[in-house]
Design a protein around this motif. Structure first.
Motif, PDB file in Angstrom:
ATOM      1  N   ASP A  44      -6.663  93.595  19.699  1.00 44.09           N
ATOM      2  CA  ASP A  44      -7.731  93.835  20.370  1.00 44.09           C
ATOM      3  C   ASP A  44      -8.574  94.824  19.407  1.00 44.09           C
ATOM      4  N   VAL A  78      -5.132  86.410  17.702  1.00 41.32           N
ATOM      5  CA  VAL A  78      -3.809  86.353  17.900  1.00 41.32           C
ATOM      6  C   VAL A  78      -3.160  86.079  16.620  1.00 41.32           C
ATOM      7  N   ASP A 138     -11.366  89.874  18.298  1.00 40.90           N
ATOM      8  CA  ASP A 138     -10.018  89.763  18.877  1.00 40.90           C
ATOM      9  C   ASP A 138      -9.376  88.685  18.312  1.00 40.90           C
ATOM     10  N   TRP A 197      -8.060  92.515  25.122  1.00 41.34           N
ATOM     11  CA  TRP A 197      -8.026  91.481  24.488  1.00 41.34           C
ATOM     12  C   TRP A 197      -8.804  90.117  24.990  1.00 41.34           C
ATOM     13  N   TYR A 213      -1.070  90.106  19.442  1.00 42.84           N
ATOM     14  CA  TYR A 213      -2.433  90.142  19.858  1.00 42.84           C
ATOM     15  C   TYR A 213      -3.022  91.397  19.414  1.00 42.84           C
TER      16      TYR A 213
END
Length: 101
Positions: free
Chosen positions: A86, A55, A53, A92, A84
């Protein structure tokens, strides 16, 4: 699995944009040049391949050309909110532990 992220930067005529950068988890991944002059859109293409995960944030800025009409003499800078990703589809998870108090 790698994916392509296409970013289109729309800037007002008074905001020169010369570079577009991709940041992953606060680390600079790649910077590309932006051709053309505002308000013509600038398009940057990035290949993403996160293994966990993540960002992402995209920044657009001028590095040599100052703004003339708004904030004369200042370089331009703008950023997106966090994007974000996932990877596993299970919700996430932050890349680093929270450091707040």
């Amino acid at each position: 699995m790698p994916v392509t992220c296409t970013v289109t930067v729309y800037a007002p005529s008074w905001m020169p944009v010369e570079t577009v950068s991709l940041w992953q988890d606060g680390e600079l991944v790649q910077t590309v040049g932006c051709t053309g002059a505002a308000p013509t859109p600038c398009v940057a293409v990035f290949e993403l391949a996160p293994f966990s995960d993540a960002v992402y944030v995209v920044t657009a800025e001028s590095v040599n050309t100052a703004m003339v009409e708004a904030w004369p003499g200042q370089l331009a800078w703008a950023a997106t909110s966090g994007i974000y990703v996932d990877v596993a589809g299970d919700g996430w998870t932050a890349p680093y532990p929270w450091m707040g108090g």
